[in-house]
Design an enzyme around this catalytic site. Structure first.
Site, PDB file in Angstrom:
ATOM      1  N   HIS A 184       0.850  -1.204   0.000  1.00  0.00           N
ATOM      2  CA  HIS A 184       0.000   0.000   0.000  1.00  0.00           C
ATOM      3  C   HIS A 184       0.877   1.243   0.000  1.00  0.00           C
ATOM      4  CE1 HIS A 184       1.211  -0.452   4.171  1.00  0.00           C
ATOM      5  NE2 HIS A 184       0.940   0.825   4.349  1.00  0.00           N
ATOM      6  N   ASP A 234       0.908   5.175   1.894  1.00  0.00           N
ATOM      7  CA  ASP A 234       0.302   5.847   3.049  1.00  0.00           C
ATOM      8  C   ASP A 234      -0.415   7.109   2.575  1.00  0.00           C
ATOM      9  OD1 ASP A 234       1.415   3.889   4.643  1.00  0.00           O
ATOM     10  OD2 ASP A 234       3.143   5.087   5.235  1.00  0.00           O
ATOM     11  N   HIS A 247       4.813   0.078  -0.218  1.00  0.00           N
ATOM     12  CA  HIS A 247       5.622  -0.759   0.662  1.00  0.00           C
ATOM     13  C   HIS A 247       4.758  -1.852   1.262  1.00  0.00           C
ATOM     14  CE1 HIS A 247       3.914   2.595   2.941  1.00  0.00           C
ATOM     15  NE2 HIS A 247       3.972   1.848   4.030  1.00  0.00           N
ATOM     16  N   ARG A 264       8.521  -9.065  14.948  1.00  0.00           N
ATOM     17  CA  ARG A 264       8.876  -7.715  14.537  1.00  0.00           C
ATOM     18  C   ARG A 264       7.944  -6.739  15.238  1.00  0.00           C
ATOM     19  NH1 ARG A 264      10.887  -4.390  10.114  1.00  0.00           N
ATOM     20  NH2 ARG A 264       9.380  -2.746   9.692  1.00  0.00           N
TER      21      ARG A 264
HETATM   22  C1  GA4 Z   1      -2.307   2.867   5.634  1.00  0.00           C
HETATM   23  C2  GA4 Z   1      -1.453   3.816   6.506  1.00  0.00           C
HETATM   24  C3  GA4 Z   1      -1.856   3.771   7.994  1.00  0.00           C
HETATM   25  O1  GA4 Z   1      -1.382   2.562   8.594  1.00  0.00           O
HETATM   26  C4  GA4 Z   1      -3.403   3.855   8.173  1.00  0.00           C
HETATM   27  C5  GA4 Z   1      -3.986   2.638   7.474  1.00  0.00           C
HETATM   28  C6  GA4 Z   1      -5.511   2.424   7.581  1.00  0.00           C
HETATM   29  C7  GA4 Z   1      -5.857   1.391   8.671  1.00  0.00           C
HETATM   30  O2  GA4 Z   1      -5.058   0.461   8.905  1.00  0.00           O
HETATM   31  O3  GA4 Z   1      -6.936   1.509   9.246  1.00  0.00           O
HETATM   32  C8  GA4 Z   1      -5.978   1.991   6.169  1.00  0.00           C
HETATM   33  C9  GA4 Z   1      -4.732   2.154   5.226  1.00  0.00           C
HETATM   34  C10 GA4 Z   1      -3.777   3.032   6.029  1.00  0.00           C
HETATM   35  C11 GA4 Z   1      -5.066   2.777   3.870  1.00  0.00           C
HETATM   36  C12 GA4 Z   1      -6.477   2.436   3.284  1.00  0.00           C
HETATM   37  C13 GA4 Z   1      -7.511   2.086   4.365  1.00  0.00           C
HETATM   38  C14 GA4 Z   1      -7.161   2.805   5.657  1.00  0.00           C
HETATM   39  C15 GA4 Z   1      -6.544   0.572   6.026  1.00  0.00           C
HETATM   40  C16 GA4 Z   1      -7.296   0.654   4.743  1.00  0.00           C
HETATM   41  C17 GA4 Z   1      -7.654  -0.389   4.006  1.00  0.00           C
HETATM   42  C18 GA4 Z   1      -3.762   4.030   9.632  1.00  0.00           C
HETATM   43  C19 GA4 Z   1      -3.943   4.945   7.288  1.00  0.00           C
HETATM   44  O4  GA4 Z   1      -4.149   6.090   7.594  1.00  0.00           O
HETATM   45  O5  GA4 Z   1      -4.180   4.423   6.033  1.00  0.00           O
END
Ligand code: GA4
Length: 330
Positions: A206, A208, A263, A273
């Site tokens: 994904h 961020d 990443h 980890r």
């Molecule tokens: C990816 C980056 C951060 O960890 C996060 C993630 C969020 C979650 O885990 O709830 C998201 C992911 C992240 C991107 C798309 C959506 C939201 C899970 C998901 C499928 C906290 C964020 O802000 O976006």
């Protein structure tokens, strides 16, 4: 002694093993922020990879170790205790399920909202219990240190890009209203099923959504970043360093000049980890669009303007691997 029962793999997805990469994998830039000329290296790393490692960051190891210790203690609690925190929707404790659209990984985590008020006000009620006071203070100290580091890095980006004011990016994450998140991840050692060929997804690929992510992990490998050609490069763990990710919002602010890096984390068969990540986001109502200061003559914006709140709303409807920025491209 705490004995952890062996977790079962259940419905965790597998990552397709990649063909071995025969050319020498490019290194991850290592930047000492106090070194003269660091700004230019930062800009180059953001353009080429969207990722680099920072040394000499000035955050005391004790502060980092203290939070790691608290995280390890928390994740060693019985499952029912951990679940008392409440589900991560979006803030709380999560195990194997990521987001709410069906993503899974070999991971458990705590997601916390960062507000300008100290943690007492924040989303996780358990942190206000007296027994959680050392966890709370470790989180608060770590958060403010890592947010300052994010600012130093964002200011060196502005300097390297030769735009003013210097705090043009950092003010977004320093704002009282900034919408930032702290994530603690635990990837337990993973029993590798034969079909997995030794590769199980810890956290699927994904990008961020925020402006910047500042990651620190223990000495266990697993993080990989993707290059433009789609190949994956493993990041050697370094418990004393921080890793910086460019997020989608910064890609937009720079009109694509900086790259929001894809990443993922692969599970490890032997060691656990632990990682802690600060995601620096802008205030909810902030309008995001390429900075005109950065646009060359005749350059057109690749994105339509949107607010951070609008972007987040869309992001939470997607799956991890989706190209979230695609919906906002012109
Ligand atoms: C990816 C980056 C951060 O960890 C996060 C993630 C969020 C979650 O885990 O709830 C998201 C992911 C992240 C991107 C798309 C959506 C939201 C899970 C998901 C499928 C906290 C964020 O802000 O976006």
């Amino acid at each position: 002694m705490v004995v952890l029962t062996k977790p079962s793999l259940g419905q965790v997805s597998l990552t397709r093993p990649q063909k071995p990469n025969h050319h020498h994998p490019p290194g991850i830039p290592v930047i000492n922020l106090s070194e003269p000329g660091a700004e230019a290296l930062v800009v180059r790393a953001c353009e080429e990879l969207g990722f680099f490692k920072v040394t000499d960051h000035g955050i005391p190891m004790e502060l980092i170790a203290k939070l790691e210790e608290e995280a390890v203690k928390f994740f060693a609690l019985p499952q029912t205790e951990k679940e008392r925190v409440g589900p991560a929707s979006p803030f709380g404790y999560g195990s194997k399920n990521i987001g709410c659209n069906g993503d899974t990984g070999w991971v458990e985590y705590l997601l916390m909202e960062i507000t300008s008020k100290p943690m007492s006000h924040a989303s996780l009620a358990f942190l206000t219990e007296p027994s959680a006071s050392s966890f709370r203070s470790a989180l608060n100290e770590y958060m403010s240190a890592v947010r300052k580091l994010a600012c130093v890095v964002l200011e060196s980006m502005a300097e390297g890009l030769k735009i003013e004011p210097r705090n043009i990016f950092s003010k977004l994450v320093m704002d009282e209203e900034s919408d930032s998140v702290l994530r603690l991840n635990h990837y337990p050692p993973c029993p590798m099923p034969e079909a997995s060929e030794g590769v199980v997804t810890g956290f699927g690929e994904h990008t961020d959504p925020q402006i910047i992510s500042v990651l620190r992990s223990n000495d266990t490998a697993g993080l990989q970043i993707s290059l433009r050609d789609g190949s994956w490069v493993s990041v050697l763990p370094d418990r004393a360093a921080f890793f910086i990710n460019v997020g989608d919002s910064l890609q937009v602010l720079t009109n694509g000049r900086f790259r929001s890096v894809r990443h993922r984390v692969l599970a490890n068969g032997l060691k656990s980890r632990v990682s802690m990540i600060y995601f620096g986001g802008p205030p909810s109502g902030e309008r995001l669009a390429p900075l005109s200061l950065l646009m060359r003559e005749g350059e057109e914006s690749h994105y339509r303007e949107f607010t951070w709140c609008e972007y987040k709303r869309c992001a939470y409807k997607t799956m991890l691997a989706d190209n979230r920025l695609g919906q906002f491209e012109k």
